[in-house]
Design an enzyme around this catalytic site. Structure first.
Site, PDB file in Angstrom:
ATOM      1  N   LYS A   1       0.806  -1.232   0.000  1.00 24.42           N
ATOM      2  CA  LYS A   1       0.000   0.000   0.000  1.00 24.42           C
ATOM      3  C   LYS A   1       0.839   1.283   0.000  1.00 24.42           C
ATOM      4  CE  LYS A   1      -3.323  -1.138  -0.669  1.00 24.42           C
ATOM      5  NZ  LYS A   1      -3.658  -1.872  -1.921  1.00 24.42           N
TER       6      LYS A   1
ATOM      7  N   HIS B   1       7.382  -7.543  -1.549  1.00 19.67           N
ATOM      8  CA  HIS B   1       7.119  -6.897  -0.256  1.00 19.67           C
ATOM      9  C   HIS B   1       7.910  -7.573   0.864  1.00 19.67           C
ATOM     10  CE1 HIS B   1       3.875  -4.749  -2.097  1.00 19.67           C
ATOM     11  NE2 HIS B   1       3.057  -5.763  -2.168  1.00 19.67           N
TER      12      HIS B   1
ATOM     13  N   SER C   1      -5.029   2.972   3.908  1.00 21.09           N
ATOM     14  CA  SER C   1      -5.175   2.337   2.593  1.00 21.09           C
ATOM     15  C   SER C   1      -5.310   0.820   2.755  1.00 21.09           C
ATOM     16  CB  SER C   1      -3.944   2.681   1.741  1.00 21.09           C
ATOM     17  OG  SER C   1      -3.998   2.053   0.488  1.00 21.09           O
TER      18      SER C   1
HETATM   19  N1  LIG Z   1      -1.532   6.692 -10.232  1.00 21.94           N
HETATM   20  C1  LIG Z   1      -1.658   6.793  -8.915  1.00 21.94           C
HETATM   21  N2  LIG Z   1      -1.585   8.004  -8.325  1.00 21.94           N
HETATM   22  C2  LIG Z   1      -1.707   8.129  -6.972  1.00 21.94           C
HETATM   23  N3  LIG Z   1      -1.941   7.102  -6.139  1.00 21.94           N
HETATM   24  C3  LIG Z   1      -2.013   5.866  -6.680  1.00 21.94           C
HETATM   25  C4  LIG Z   1      -1.885   5.648  -8.070  1.00 21.94           C
HETATM   26  N4  LIG Z   1      -1.999   4.324  -8.294  1.00 21.94           N
HETATM   27  C5  LIG Z   1      -2.222   3.745  -7.114  1.00 21.94           C
HETATM   28  N5  LIG Z   1      -2.253   4.670  -6.140  1.00 21.94           N
HETATM   29  C6  LIG Z   1      -2.528   4.459  -4.704  1.00 21.94           C
HETATM   30  O1  LIG Z   1      -1.547   3.605  -4.137  1.00 21.94           O
HETATM   31  C7  LIG Z   1      -2.154   2.842  -3.068  1.00 21.94           C
HETATM   32  C8  LIG Z   1      -1.957   1.369  -3.339  1.00 21.94           C
HETATM   33  O2  LIG Z   1      -0.589   1.071  -3.152  1.00 21.94           O
HETATM   34  P1  LIG Z   1       0.001  -0.341  -3.603  1.00 21.94           P
HETATM   35  O3  LIG Z   1       0.099  -0.337  -5.065  1.00 21.94           O
HETATM   36  O4  LIG Z   1       1.322  -0.379  -2.907  1.00 21.94           O
HETATM   37  O5  LIG Z   1      -0.935  -1.383  -3.099  1.00 21.94           O
HETATM   38  C9  LIG Z   1      -3.616   3.216  -3.034  1.00 21.94           C
HETATM   39  O6  LIG Z   1      -3.710   4.291  -2.105  1.00 21.94           O
HETATM   40  P2  LIG Z   1      -5.042   4.766  -1.381  1.00 21.94           P
HETATM   41  O7  LIG Z   1      -5.710   3.541  -0.842  1.00 21.94           O
HETATM   42  O8  LIG Z   1      -4.580   5.700  -0.297  1.00 21.94           O
HETATM   43  O9  LIG Z   1      -5.856   5.464  -2.409  1.00 21.94           O
HETATM   44  C10 LIG Z   1      -3.837   3.682  -4.470  1.00 21.94           C
HETATM   45  O10 LIG Z   1      -4.951   4.510  -4.659  1.00 21.94           O
HETATM   46  C1  LIG Z   2      -5.464  -8.862  -5.548  1.00 23.22           C
HETATM   47  C2  LIG Z   2      -4.010  -9.022  -5.679  1.00 23.22           C
HETATM   48  C3  LIG Z   2      -3.282  -7.882  -5.086  1.00 23.22           C
HETATM   49  C4  LIG Z   2      -3.403  -6.628  -5.606  1.00 23.22           C
HETATM   50  C5  LIG Z   2      -2.714  -5.585  -5.066  1.00 23.22           C
HETATM   51  C6  LIG Z   2      -1.956  -5.768  -3.995  1.00 23.22           C
HETATM   52  O1  LIG Z   2      -1.356  -4.677  -3.497  1.00 23.22           O
HETATM   53  S1  LIG Z   2      -0.059  -4.753  -2.759  1.00 23.22           S
HETATM   54  O2  LIG Z   2       0.909  -5.455  -3.634  1.00 23.22           O
HETATM   55  O3  LIG Z   2      -0.244  -5.503  -1.516  1.00 23.22           O
HETATM   56  O4  LIG Z   2       0.402  -3.405  -2.454  1.00 23.22           O
HETATM   57  C7  LIG Z   2      -1.833  -7.032  -3.427  1.00 23.22           C
HETATM   58  C8  LIG Z   2      -2.502  -8.078  -3.997  1.00 23.22           C
END
Ligand SMILES: Nc1ncnc2c1ncn2[C@@H]1O[C@H](COP(=O)(O)O)[C@@H](OP(=O)(O)O)[C@H]1O
Ligand SMILES: CCc1ccc(OS(=O)(=O)O)cc1
Length: 296
Positions: free
Chosen positions: A44, A99, A129
């Protein structure tokens, strides 16, 4: 019986596509190549945003790849069985995502010149998040409330363990030529400069119109609308059919809308204690944004 996690060396992992035996296999046998590019993060932190940006940098802004291949195939998740199988014998340069905390990571990384990018984010926003993501997913233990998840998070009883340990472990690589730390907050604040920094680190040069296309196609809105990047294809399996969205808000500081004053104070105290000896520039959000609710 599962308690909602798969456990490996005292760290909780998701229950789908992970086993302790497999984790051991990855740790002991995965071989990094110098031309690999590895994205590391605590879940996240903006991992998928970074994958999208890198995909576009390598395709010189051409959106064909990101619009035709799912994000988890462009940069497979190394520690999953699916990701490991995909990556193990892949020829040529590989993108991959992980991760896993540093002490459980494949040892071959530390002897290679693979390029490594660690994306870091305000843990308060990661907490919020994560809470909203895990309650709509089917592969990790679901919290019953934000209060409960807050406790789990500060105790490190969430997938991939303690954020504080994760960061402390990986930033020990700081200063190595093949290691870059990038914050979600700097990416958000000045995406163009952050992408230029990434290009420099990766040794990639983009023409101005290519750079514009990278920025346009990796924007929050573009990713939200791209079914190859928004995880909508996993709805009904790993994610709830209707509830929740992987592309939730995409902003910095949303934690202020959810933490109580007491939670903000508790978090500040723990943050200060656990990071006191680490360089402050690693945590730019602490300076930029009126970090503490109680100080506002
Ligand atoms: N293009 C983008 N610009 C800004 N935030 C982004 C993004 N793409 C993904 N995110 C945000 O990154 C977080 C997910 O992180 P990960 O990819 O590590 O799982 C989410 O945060 P939020 O839940 O705060 O919106 C998601 O909305
Ligand atoms: C549903 C599979 C999935 C998608 C996104 C995830 O986010 S993160 O890699 O944990 O940041 C994890 C699993």
């Amino acid at each position: 019986m599962s308690d909602g996690y798969v456990w490996f060396e005292g760290i909780p992992f998701p229950v789908v596509d992970f086993t302790p035996e497999h984790m051991r296999e990855v740790q002991e046998n995965f071989v990094f190549k110098d031309e690999d590019v590895l994205i590391l993060s605590f879940p996240k932190s903006g991992t998928n945003w970074l994958i999208e940006i890198l995909s576009l940098i390598y395709s010189k802004g051409d959106p064909k790849w990101i619009q035709s291949v799912p994000i988890w195939e462009r940069s497979p998740w190394l520690e999953t069985m699916y990701g490991y199988k995909t990556l193990k014998d892949k020829e040529g340069p590989r993108f991959m995502t992980s991760h896993v905390p540093i002490h459980l990571f494949p040892k071959s990384l530390f002897k290679s010149k693979a390029k490594v990018i660690y994306i870091i984010r305000n843990p308060r926003d990661i907490l919020v998040s994560g809470y909203f993501f895990w309650i709509t997913s089917n592969f990790v233990k679901k919290p019953e409330s934000l209060e409960q998840y807050f406790e789990w998070f500060i105790q490190g009883k969430v997938v991939f363990g303690s954020w504080f340990d994760h960061v402390r472990g990986w930033i020990s690589m700081q200063g190595k030529e093949n290691f870059l730390i990038l914050s979600y907050e700097e990416l958000k604040r000045d995406t163009r400069s952050a992408v230029q920094k990434l290009c420099q680190f990766l040794g990639k040069k983009l023409e101005p119109e290519e750079l514009n296309s990278v920025l346009q196609n990796s924007s929050f809105q573009a990713m939200k609308e791209n079914k190859m990047s928004n995880y909508s294809m996993l709805r009904g399996w790993l994610l709830d059919q209707k509830n929740g969205s992987f592309m939730r808000k995409g902003i910095s500081g949303d934690w202020k809308n959810y933490f109580t004053v007491a939670q903000a104070e508790v978090f500040d105290k723990i943050f200060q204690e656990k990071t006191a000896d680490l360089p402050r520039e690693l945590f730019p959000w602490e300076e930029w944004s009126n970090t503490s609710r109680s100080q506002r």
